[in-house]
Scaffold this motif. Structure first.
Motif, PDB file in Angstrom:
ATOM      1  N   GLN A 183      -5.522  10.879   6.290  1.00 51.20           N
ATOM      2  CA  GLN A 183      -4.611   9.957   5.627  1.00 51.20           C
ATOM      3  C   GLN A 183      -5.355   9.121   4.593  1.00 51.20           C
ATOM      4  O   GLN A 183      -6.578   8.999   4.620  1.00 51.20           O
ATOM      5  N   LEU A 184      -4.585   8.582   3.682  1.00 51.85           N
ATOM      6  CA  LEU A 184      -5.093   7.626   2.695  1.00 51.85           C
ATOM      7  C   LEU A 184      -4.150   6.436   2.674  1.00 51.85           C
ATOM      8  O   LEU A 184      -2.949   6.600   2.433  1.00 51.85           O
ATOM      9  N   VAL A 185      -4.690   5.261   2.952  1.00 55.76           N
ATOM     10  CA  VAL A 185      -3.956   4.020   2.747  1.00 55.76           C
ATOM     11  C   VAL A 185      -4.534   3.388   1.492  1.00 55.76           C
ATOM     12  O   VAL A 185      -5.691   2.958   1.473  1.00 55.76           O
ATOM     13  N   LEU A 186      -3.739   3.377   0.426  1.00 56.41           N
ATOM     14  CA  LEU A 186      -4.187   2.905  -0.883  1.00 56.41           C
ATOM     15  C   LEU A 186      -3.574   1.536  -1.168  1.00 56.41           C
ATOM     16  O   LEU A 186      -2.395   1.435  -1.537  1.00 56.41           O
TER      17      LEU A 186
ATOM     18  N   ILE B 279      -3.375  -2.231   5.886  1.00 54.18           N
ATOM     19  CA  ILE B 279      -3.797  -2.602   4.533  1.00 54.18           C
ATOM     20  C   ILE B 279      -5.113  -3.366   4.592  1.00 54.18           C
ATOM     21  O   ILE B 279      -6.028  -3.134   3.784  1.00 54.18           O
ATOM     22  N   ALA B 280      -5.226  -4.281   5.548  1.00 49.27           N
ATOM     23  CA  ALA B 280      -6.463  -5.061   5.684  1.00 49.27           C
ATOM     24  C   ALA B 280      -7.652  -4.148   5.949  1.00 49.27           C
ATOM     25  O   ALA B 280      -8.741  -4.349   5.392  1.00 49.27           O
ATOM     26  N   ALA B 281      -7.472  -3.121   6.786  1.00 51.56           N
ATOM     27  CA  ALA B 281      -8.560  -2.185   7.089  1.00 51.56           C
ATOM     28  C   ALA B 281      -8.953  -1.387   5.851  1.00 51.56           C
ATOM     29  O   ALA B 281     -10.144  -1.145   5.602  1.00 51.56           O
ATOM     30  N   ALA B 282      -7.963  -0.971   5.058  1.00 49.55           N
ATOM     31  CA  ALA B 282      -8.258  -0.217   3.838  1.00 49.55           C
ATOM     32  C   ALA B 282      -8.972  -1.093   2.819  1.00 49.55           C
ATOM     33  O   ALA B 282      -9.887  -0.631   2.121  1.00 49.55           O
ATOM     34  N   MET B 283      -8.583  -2.357   2.719  1.00 49.63           N
ATOM     35  CA  MET B 283      -9.260  -3.281   1.802  1.00 49.63           C
ATOM     36  C   MET B 283     -10.715  -3.466   2.214  1.00 49.63           C
ATOM     37  O   MET B 283     -11.624  -3.496   1.387  1.00 49.63           O
ATOM     38  N   ALA B 284     -10.940  -3.582   3.522  1.00 55.32           N
ATOM     39  CA  ALA B 284     -12.300  -3.772   4.021  1.00 55.32           C
ATOM     40  C   ALA B 284     -13.154  -2.529   3.831  1.00 55.32           C
ATOM     41  O   ALA B 284     -14.389  -2.617   3.807  1.00 55.32           O
TER      42      ALA B 284
ATOM     43  N   ALA C 224       0.848  -1.200   0.000  1.00 55.65           N
ATOM     44  CA  ALA C 224       0.000   0.000   0.000  1.00 55.65           C
ATOM     45  C   ALA C 224       0.873   1.235   0.000  1.00 55.65           C
ATOM     46  O   ALA C 224       2.005   1.220   0.507  1.00 55.65           O
ATOM     47  N   LEU C 225       0.341   2.295  -0.587  1.00 55.09           N
ATOM     48  CA  LEU C 225       0.922   3.622  -0.426  1.00 55.09           C
ATOM     49  C   LEU C 225       0.130   4.337   0.659  1.00 55.09           C
ATOM     50  O   LEU C 225      -1.102   4.408   0.589  1.00 55.09           O
ATOM     51  N   LYS C 226       0.832   4.841   1.649  1.00 52.06           N
ATOM     52  CA  LYS C 226       0.182   5.556   2.746  1.00 52.06           C
ATOM     53  C   LYS C 226       0.530   7.034   2.660  1.00 52.06           C
ATOM     54  O   LYS C 226       1.700   7.414   2.766  1.00 52.06           O
ATOM     55  N   LEU C 227      -0.486   7.869   2.411  1.00 50.87           N
ATOM     56  CA  LEU C 227      -0.311   9.320   2.420  1.00 50.87           C
ATOM     57  C   LEU C 227      -0.788   9.846   3.766  1.00 50.87           C
ATOM     58  O   LEU C 227      -1.956   9.657   4.133  1.00 50.87           O
ATOM     59  N   THR C 228       0.104  10.477   4.505  1.00 48.65           N
ATOM     60  CA  THR C 228      -0.229  11.071   5.805  1.00 48.65           C
ATOM     61  C   THR C 228      -0.264  12.583   5.641  1.00 48.65           C
ATOM     62  O   THR C 228       0.722  13.189   5.211  1.00 48.65           O
ATOM     63  N   LEU C 229      -1.414  13.187   5.970  1.00 48.34           N
ATOM     64  CA  LEU C 229      -1.643  14.610   5.733  1.00 48.34           C
ATOM     65  C   LEU C 229      -1.602  15.400   7.035  1.00 48.34           C
ATOM     66  O   LEU C 229      -2.026  14.906   8.089  1.00 48.34           O
ATOM     67  N   ALA C 230      -1.103  16.619   6.941  1.00 50.41           N
ATOM     68  CA  ALA C 230      -1.118  17.509   8.103  1.00 50.41           C
ATOM     69  C   ALA C 230      -2.564  17.880   8.439  1.00 50.41           C
ATOM     70  O   ALA C 230      -3.452  17.814   7.582  1.00 50.41           O
ATOM     71  N   PRO C 231      -2.833  18.271   9.687  1.00 46.36           N
ATOM     72  CA  PRO C 231      -4.202  18.659  10.067  1.00 46.36           C
ATOM     73  C   PRO C 231      -4.771  19.732   9.143  1.00 46.36           C
ATOM     74  O   PRO C 231      -4.089  20.704   8.801  1.00 46.36           O
ATOM     75  N   GLY C 232      -6.026  19.536   8.715  1.00 46.60           N
ATOM     76  CA  GLY C 232      -6.704  20.502   7.860  1.00 46.60           C
ATOM     77  C   GLY C 232      -6.507  20.287   6.378  1.00 46.60           C
ATOM     78  O   GLY C 232      -7.111  20.998   5.569  1.00 46.60           O
ATOM     79  N   TRP C 233      -5.673  19.318   5.998  1.00 47.47           N
ATOM     80  CA  TRP C 233      -5.406  19.067   4.581  1.00 47.47           C
ATOM     81  C   TRP C 233      -6.132  17.809   4.110  1.00 47.47           C
ATOM     82  O   TRP C 233      -6.386  16.899   4.889  1.00 47.47           O
ATOM     83  N   LYS C 234      -6.452  17.772   2.824  1.00 55.13           N
ATOM     84  CA  LYS C 234      -7.091  16.591   2.236  1.00 55.13           C
ATOM     85  C   LYS C 234      -6.484  16.322   0.871  1.00 55.13           C
ATOM     86  O   LYS C 234      -5.851  17.198   0.261  1.00 55.13           O
TER      87      LYS C 234
END
Length: 269
Positions: free
Chosen positions: A107-110, A159-164, A48-58
């Motif tokens: 965050q986005l776990v892709l 990754i399992a949580a993102a898949m679900a 997975a690619l995990k994007l971690t964002l600062a507070p207030g960002w999307k």
């Protein structure tokens, strides 16, 4: 609507503060990490690619809506990979100044499902992701990633949580087959998709994807009568050219407050 999108993108770029173009400043807003999920029962490898964002960002989903920047992925630095499949978790819907965008905050776990050229051998996942992040301003971003994946890596809970969290398939949601009626418009074509689908909760949002990057789809108008949902959108070629529509490539995603459903293909109707 196309002019609105272009205007919004221009305004975002004009508002972008100069210091944010520096890589070290961008890393204060978002970072990318590669998660290793190990080998699956069918021999494919989960990562997975995990994007971690600062507070207030999307950041944005693959179909980001009227005011978003679609992500693009380059895997050219990778090795021992013959195919890549992405599994998108269910996104959120955002509204700003009358424009709708679709994406993720915090965050986005892709998840990335990899088919190796040589099963059982190490895989290197290396490349670049070009995407957008937004807060008070919108910033086009580009980050590189490079990680050696271990064949014996253990299952990764993130990754399992993102898949679900992916949308349900039509079968899983108890939906019938989608039927699409087409009619010409001054700028292109109107498509009306109808499907028997139990309510997904709250105010439902629909997204229509054509499978053709040259076709722009307007925000669908969604109506419902009992278990039948209807979504109507206008499809316009971005270069103003005539086009043929492949119904089998149409993809309808319904986003509700309790669940999301991913419907592939649309029969004539």
């Amino acid at each position: 609507m196309i002019r609105l999108i272009a205007l919004f993108a221009t305004l975002c770029l004009l508002q972008m503060p100069a210091p944010l173009t520096a890589q070290e400043s961008l890393e204060e807003i978002v970072r990318v990490d590669v998660l290793d999920g190990g080998r699956m029962a069918d021999g494919k490898v989960q990562a997975a690619l995990k994007l971690t964002l600062a507070p207030g960002w999307k950041t944005y989903w693959r179909a980001p809506g009227d005011a978003g920047i679609p992500p693009e992925l380059d895997w050219s630095g990778s090795s021992n990979i013959s195919a890549v499949a992405l599994v998108w978790p269910t996104p959120e819907v955002f509204h700003l100044d009358g424009l709708r965008s679709i994406g993720y905050k915090h965050q986005l776990v892709l998840p990335v499902i990899l088919t190796p050229k040589e099963p059982g051998q190490p895989i290197r996942l290396s490349g670049r992701i070009d995407f957008g992040v937004c807060s008070d301003v919108c910033i086009p971003a580009s980050l590189s990633f490079d990680s050696a994946l271990e064949p014996g890596a253990k299952r990764n809970p993130a990754i399992a949580a993102a898949m679900a969290a992916r949308p349900l398939s039509a079968n899983e949601a108890g939906a019938g087959k989608a039927r699409c009626a087409l009619k010409p418009t001054a700028n292109g074509m109107e498509v009306t998709a109808e499907i028997d689908l139990p309510p997904t909760g709250g105010t439902e949002v629909a997204v229509i994807e054509t499978g053709n990057p040259k076709l722009w789809a307007s925000e669908p108008v969604v109506t419902r009568s009992g278990n039948r949902l209807r979504a109507t959108s206008e499809l316009v070629h971005v270069e103003g050219k005539p086009y043929a529509l492949d119904r089998s490539a149409l993809r309808l995603t319904v986003l509700g407050s309790s669940r999301a459903v991913d419907i592939r293909g649309c029969e004539s109707g």
